[in-house]
Design a protein around this motif. Structure first.
Motif, mmCIF file in Angstrom:
data_model
loop_
_atom_site.group_PDB
_atom_site.id
_atom_site.type_symbol
_atom_site.label_atom_id
_atom_site.label_comp_id
_atom_site.label_asym_id
_atom_site.label_seq_id
_atom_site.Cartn_x
_atom_site.Cartn_y
_atom_site.Cartn_z
ATOM 1 N N LEU A 175 0.757 -1.275 -0.209
ATOM 2 C CA LEU A 175 -0.007 0.114 0.083
ATOM 3 C C LEU A 175 0.709 1.191 0.066
ATOM 4 N N SER A 176 0.246 2.304 -0.778
ATOM 5 C CA SER A 176 1.144 3.460 -0.871
ATOM 6 C C SER A 176 0.523 4.313 0.117
ATOM 7 N N ASP A 177 1.401 5.481 0.436
ATOM 8 C CA ASP A 177 0.738 6.261 1.437
ATOM 9 C C ASP A 177 -0.611 6.586 1.139
ATOM 10 N N ASN A 178 -0.597 7.383 -0.052
ATOM 11 C CA ASN A 178 -2.325 7.842 -0.526
ATOM 12 C C ASN A 178 -3.444 6.840 -0.334
ATOM 13 N N LEU A 179 -2.958 5.528 -0.461
ATOM 14 C CA LEU A 179 -3.686 4.369 -0.442
ATOM 15 C C LEU A 179 -4.193 4.131 0.948
ATOM 16 N N ILE A 180 -3.035 4.411 1.910
ATOM 17 C CA ILE A 180 -3.405 4.161 3.410
ATOM 18 C C ILE A 180 -4.516 5.266 4.093
ATOM 19 N N ARG A 181 -4.130 6.309 3.485
ATOM 20 C CA ARG A 181 -5.024 7.461 3.728
ATOM 21 C C ARG A 181 -6.393 7.525 3.144
ATOM 22 N N TYR A 182 -6.529 6.798 1.978
ATOM 23 C CA TYR A 182 -7.813 6.375 1.511
ATOM 24 C C TYR A 182 -8.422 5.381 2.498
ATOM 25 N N LYS A 183 -8.073 4.501 2.732
ATOM 26 C CA LYS A 183 -8.517 3.464 3.535
ATOM 27 C C LYS A 183 -9.094 3.933 4.885
ATOM 28 N N LEU A 184 -8.199 4.790 5.613
ATOM 29 C CA LEU A 184 -8.562 5.527 6.834
ATOM 30 C C LEU A 184 -9.733 6.644 6.628
ATOM 31 N N GLY A 185 -9.754 7.224 5.615
ATOM 32 C CA GLY A 185 -10.886 8.237 5.007
ATOM 33 C C GLY A 185 -12.163 7.456 4.932
ATOM 34 N N LYS A 186 -12.089 6.220 4.484
ATOM 35 C CA LYS A 186 -13.415 5.310 4.431
ATOM 36 C C LYS A 186 -13.898 5.090 5.778
ATOM 37 N N ILE A 187 -12.937 5.039 6.618
ATOM 38 C CA ILE A 187 -13.362 4.469 7.965
ATOM 39 C C ILE A 187 -13.783 5.385 8.634
ATOM 40 N N LYS A 188 -13.426 6.713 8.485
ATOM 41 C CA LYS A 188 -13.826 8.101 9.031
ATOM 42 C C LYS A 188 -15.309 8.434 8.681
ATOM 43 N N GLU A 189 -15.183 8.203 7.192
ATOM 44 C CA GLU A 189 -16.606 8.571 6.645
ATOM 45 C C GLU A 189 -17.731 7.529 7.245
ATOM 46 N N MET A 190 -17.398 6.375 7.490
ATOM 47 C CA MET A 190 -18.470 5.366 8.346
ATOM 48 C C MET A 190 -18.772 6.014 9.641
ATOM 49 N N GLY A 191 -18.030 6.811 10.146
ATOM 50 C CA GLY A 191 -18.371 7.136 11.444
ATOM 51 C C GLY A 191 -17.377 6.903 12.617
ATOM 52 N N CYS A 192 -16.319 5.925 12.284
ATOM 53 C CA CYS A 192 -15.355 5.512 13.249
ATOM 54 C C CYS A 192 -14.374 6.529 13.466
ATOM 55 N N ASN A 193 -13.891 6.607 14.835
ATOM 56 C CA ASN A 193 -12.925 7.505 15.274
ATOM 57 C C ASN A 193 -11.625 7.056 15.784
ATOM 58 N N ALA A 194 -11.504 5.388 15.628
ATOM 59 C CA ALA A 194 -10.397 4.651 16.218
ATOM 60 C C ALA A 194 -9.957 3.662 15.353
ATOM 61 N N PHE A 195 -8.576 3.179 15.429
ATOM 62 C CA PHE A 195 -8.241 2.218 14.382
ATOM 63 C C PHE A 195 -7.316 1.220 15.282
ATOM 64 N N ARG A 196 -7.500 -0.071 15.257
ATOM 65 C CA ARG A 196 -6.843 -1.097 15.665
ATOM 66 C C ARG A 196 -5.978 -1.779 15.053
ATOM 67 N N VAL A 197 -4.568 -1.666 15.291
ATOM 68 C CA VAL A 197 -3.753 -2.432 14.549
ATOM 69 C C VAL A 197 -3.143 -3.687 15.303
ATOM 70 N N HIS A 198 -3.257 -4.745 14.397
ATOM 71 C CA HIS A 198 -2.840 -6.080 15.189
ATOM 72 C C HIS A 198 -1.602 -6.524 15.111
ATOM 73 N N TYR A 199 -0.753 -5.655 14.688
ATOM 74 C CA TYR A 199 0.733 -5.817 14.474
ATOM 75 C C TYR A 199 1.420 -4.548 14.095
ATOM 76 N N ALA A 200 2.724 -4.270 14.006
ATOM 77 C CA ALA A 200 3.357 -3.116 13.820
ATOM 78 C C ALA A 200 3.104 -2.487 12.671
ATOM 79 N N HIS A 201 2.181 -1.582 12.330
ATOM 80 C CA HIS A 201 1.784 -0.920 11.067
ATOM 81 C C HIS A 201 3.004 -0.013 10.634
ATOM 82 N N SER A 202 2.856 0.603 9.553
ATOM 83 C CA SER A 202 3.894 1.250 8.959
ATOM 84 C C SER A 202 3.754 2.652 9.652
#
Length: 574
Positions: free
Chosen positions: A183-210
């Motif tokens: 995943l590129s940096d802009n694709l990571i931000r795209y996925k996080l943007g979709k999560i925020k659009e859904m109404g979420c305010n938090a993200f759980r990482v199951h291992y060391a993310h980038s």
């Protein structure tokens, strides 16, 4: 991890540095990818430099800043030089401190400073204000941080800067259709943007993310539960957790450390409690500003690992009596570290296991799981419940319940692998945001006489459903509900009308005719050569209605770049 190359380099000739990854071992239940799929950086430093990952910033909401670092003198001479610290708000210096330091040859010397920022702009979900610590000693090193305070309370849950906040989180793996886990940096931000659009305010990482993901969460105002993959006080497990904490402890978005996940055969034991306590002690030496949790699928028992952490973590309320536990332990903070785990595809009007399709609205769950309404209503109505993390925001490669022998990706996401919303996406948007929501799902394409289940996700107070102008149902909508209608399919226009605070809203879906046009929409642009772009392709009829059940193959060609991959979000079709 970091390796020093200095002594292996030729000083008067060209150097070639090769990085090789051995991908022979399988580690996880998800698609892990293979090779180098994150950035590799070459760090070039002066003989006096700040040791990587050892510059620490602690900042409280009163504006107090405590900074520390380790300066390395990798030369044969003692050095005396000024060490300058500064706090920057953008380009403006708002605090500074300077002293002269003697650095003996071939040594590592701890340095520190205390500074005060007047009237600091706090970091929170709505205003993720960031500052920069600048350390200058022969060369300049920078760390981004924020002023914020996180606290847990057994009675009222979670607080940011003294404000009570419900954690509305999501889990996600590091993959995407067409590109695997590269995943590129802009694709990571795209996925996080979709999560925020859904109404979420938090993200759980199951291992060391980038670091790119954590940097994006800092800037976008998303809380992060940072978790180590390998539990235990053993050398390799501790090394992994300690490296994660050293690298990431300055990120203001990280609000809690998680010591592990679902250690099923170990988690209840007294030995596991001692292990957890030792892990916490080791990590707290690196960061004493955050608390710890454990993601336990251990029913109503909070002995073992969960007894060794401050915030009790629950995977799946369906497996335990949470109310009973809270009544007996009212001072214990509780966090839903994993919830949901319903299964759905994006388009099905009904469940048909023979054709490997699952009703799309999220009401089909695994045995241990809850529907969107099941877990959201439970968590949101209990003030002492700090919040929970949805499993999962996106479908991901692997864990393909219930079709583990034929599907290549999971059905558990509220967004499919290609980034397109499934119906349940709109349940969270309706009840996690203040935005008016009225959405008919999934579509209105079927066969005459077919039983079809239509769900209207809305936060309107009252809705009316019409088919071809005829009212077929209406109802009041209670908080956290999702009205569901089962009817015989008949071609035409399905329309919903909703009333919210006296305002009327409408949504409609129409039966599509034969595919006539292929449309293209740029969903994610490329702004640099390092970016990945997303183009959404759809088949529509002559009136522009999406042909949701169209499954024809499309030949693709692209000029000015490369096609990295394709995906349609169907777990049965890679």
């Amino acid at each position: 991890f970091l390796l020093e190359l200095t002594d292996a380099l030729f000083e008067d000739d060209e150097n070639s540095v090769a990085v090789r990854v051995d991908v022979d071992q399988v580690e996880g239940y998800w698609y892990e990818g293979a090779g180098i799929y994150r950035n590799v950086n070459l760090l070039v430093a002066d003989e006096v430099y700040a040791k990587p990952y050892e510059t620490v910033v602690k900042a409280d909401i009163q504006g107090n800043v405590t900074a520390s670092a380790i300066l390395v003198n990798d030369s044969a001479f003692d050095r005396t030089l000024p060490v300058s610290w500064a706090v920057l708000d953008g380009d403006t210096k708002v605090a500074e401190y300077t002293e002269e330091i003697r650095l003996p040859a071939y040594t590592e010397t701890p340095v520190s400073a205390k500074m005060q920022v007047k009237n600091p702009k706090l970091w929170d979900l709505e205003h993720p204000n960031l500052y920069t610590l600048e350390l200058t000693a022969a060369e300049t090193h920078k760390e981004v941080f924020g002023f914020r305070e996180f606290t847990f309370d057994g009675t009222n849950g979670f607080y940011i800067n003294g404000k009570n906040v419900k954690i509305k989180g999501a889990c996600a793996q590091q993959d995407f259709a067409g590109v695997g886990i590269g995943l590129s940096d802009n694709l990571i931000r795209y996925k996080l943007g979709k999560i925020k659009e859904m109404g979420c305010n938090a993200f759980r990482v199951h291992y060391a993310h980038s670091p790119d993901l954590l940097r994006a969460c800092d800037e976008m105002g998303i809380l992060v539960m940072a978790e180590t993959r390998m539990f235990g006080p053993f050398p390799e497990a501790l090394r992994q957790f300690e490296d994660l904490v050293r690298r990431d402890r300055n990120h203001p978005s990280i609000f809690i450390w998680c010591v592990g996940n679902e250690e099923t055969y170990l988690q209840h034991s007294e030995q596991a409690k001692r292990m957890a306590e030792k892990v916490v002690r080791a990590v707290r030496r690196l960061d004493d500003t955050r608390t710890f949790t454990y993601a336990g699928n251990d029913g109503s028992a909070f002995d073992g690992i969960n007894a060794g952490v401050e915030v009790k973590g629950i995977n799946y309320i369906r497996n335990m009596d949470v109310d009973g536990y809270h009544a007996e332990h009212p001072s214990d903070p509780i966090l839903g570290t994993e919830e949901g785990c319903y299964v759905s595809d994006r388009m099905s009007l009904a469940t048909d296991l023979s054709n490997q399709s699952i009703l799309s609205n999220g009401t089909v769950t695994m045995g241990w799981a809850s529907t969107p309404k099941g877990w959201v209503k439970y968590v949101m109505e209990r003030p002492w419940f700090s919040g929970a993390f949805l499993w999962t925001a996106f479908d991901f490669h692997g864990e393909a319940h219930p079709f583990v022998h034929s599907a290549f990706s999971t059905y558990m996401g509220s967004i499919d692998l290609a980034g397109m919303e499934k119906p349940a996406f709109y349940y969270y948007k309706a009840w996690f945001t203040d935005e008016p929501v009225l959405k008919i799902t999934p579509h209105w394409n079927g066969k005459a006489g077919q039983k079809a289940t239509v769900t209207v996700f809305t936060n309107c107070e009252h809705i009316t459903l019409k088919l071809n102008g005829q009212v077929i149902g209406d109802c009041d909508v209670a908080k956290f509900d999702a009205p569901e209608f089962t009817l015989d399919f008949m071609p035409g226009i399905l329309e919903a009308e909703g009333i919210r605070n006296g305002v009327k809203y409408t949504d409609s879906v129409a039966t599509a005719g034969a595919p006539a046009i292929i449309t293209q929409s740029l969903i994610l642009p490329c702004e640099s050569q390092a970016d990945i772009g997303i183009i959404e392709i759809a088949a529509v009829d002559e009136n522009g209605n999406v042909c949701a059940d169209c499954a024809r193959k499309v030949d693709l060609a692209f000029t000015g770049g490369d096609i990295l991959g394709v995906g349609n979000g169907n777990p049965m079709d890679d």
